[in-house]
Write a protein that holds these residues in place. Structure first.
Motif: not given
Length: 265
Positions: A102-106, A115-123, A186-191, A215-221
């Motif tokens: 449960l991680v994200a790349v922001n 953009a926010v990437a889920d490295p393991f689902s590929g989304d 989940v302790s990640t901004t992937l949420a 940490h939050f700018a991409a998810g907020i956008a």
């Protein structure tokens, strides 16, 4: 390298950048990585550093004149620059270090594409600042938030700047919360991306002004472009006067959460 990104708009640059970082995160997963202490219990790993370097490589090639604020490398270019990229190469480092996916790349351009990437689902969850979508492979699907899951992610990580007036853990014990929602941590901004995508009804965290946070700018956008309600924990618009973050799929969910938060404050 720059020719590879010629003609890309900002959203495509953000997508290319998070994919570059996510590839590193995915490749290094499961390795024994030494921890680089950052103080106060925080740390980075070699995956954080290498993923950020990969992201910066894309941004420098595509937008060489733009400023960048990276979680690991700090400020590059003028902090007051009109165009500044905010980079969080691995959100959920502790999850990652203990083998939790449960991680994200922001990556976010301040007040622009993200953009926010889920490295393991590929989304890859993306926005151009006006609309939001998820890219799965090369197929794009518009993000549609919905409260139907009734799942609310609550960040329980310290510090707790609003205590004792507000503590996230208190929300979980609120009788109306447990009647209506089910908590997730989940302790990640992937949420945040999951709220935009309809996988979560809401997200709540304490903190200061998070609008300019790497940490939050991409998810907020993403959430704003998808049509979510985004405020501080006091219900005010995000900014220097606000604290924390409440992101909800719809007005009813946001209103319910705000009434519970105010009831505890």
């Amino acid at each position: 390298m720059s020719n590879s990104y010629a003609g890309l708009d900002d959203a495509e640059v953000a997508i290319a950048a998070v994919r570059a970082g996510a590839n590193i995160v995915h490749t290094m997963y499961g390795q024994r990585l030494p921890r680089i202490d950052k103080g106060a219990g925080d740390f980075a790993t070699a995956a954080d550093i290498e993923a950020e370097n990969a992201i910066l490589g894309v941004i420098r090639a595509a937008r060489p004149d733009d400023a960048v604020l990276g979680e690991e490398s700090g400020q590059q270019g003028a902090a007051e620059a009109a165009r500044q990229w905010l980079v969080d190469p691995l959100c959920g480092t502790l999850n990652y270090a203990v083998g939790n996916m449960l991680v994200a790349v922001n990556v976010a351009l301040r007040d622009g594409a993200a953009a926010v990437a889920d490295p393991f689902s590929g989304d890859v969850f993306c926005t151009d600042g006006a609309t939001a979508w998820v890219r799965q492979g090369e197929a794009d699907t518009r993000l549609v938030p919905t409260p139907v899951t009734q799942l609310v992610d609550v960040n329980l990580d310290p510090p707790f700047p609003s205590a004792p007036g507000f503590r996230s853990v208190d929300l979980l014990a609120h009788p109306r919360f447990v009647e209506r929602f089910r908590p997730r941590v989940v302790s990640t901004t992937l949420a945040l991306a999951w709220v935009a995508a309809g996988k979560r009804a809401a997200y709540v965290t304490d903190g200061g002004d998070l609008s300019g946070s790497v940490h939050f700018a991409a998810g907020i956008a993403l959430c704003r472009a998808a049509g979510c309600l985004v405020t501080g924990i006091d219900g005010t618009p995000l900014g220097q006067a606000s604290r924390g973050l409440v992101v909800a799929a719809d007005a009813e969910t946001h209103g319910l959460l705000m009434s519970m938060i105010r009831g505890r404050s």
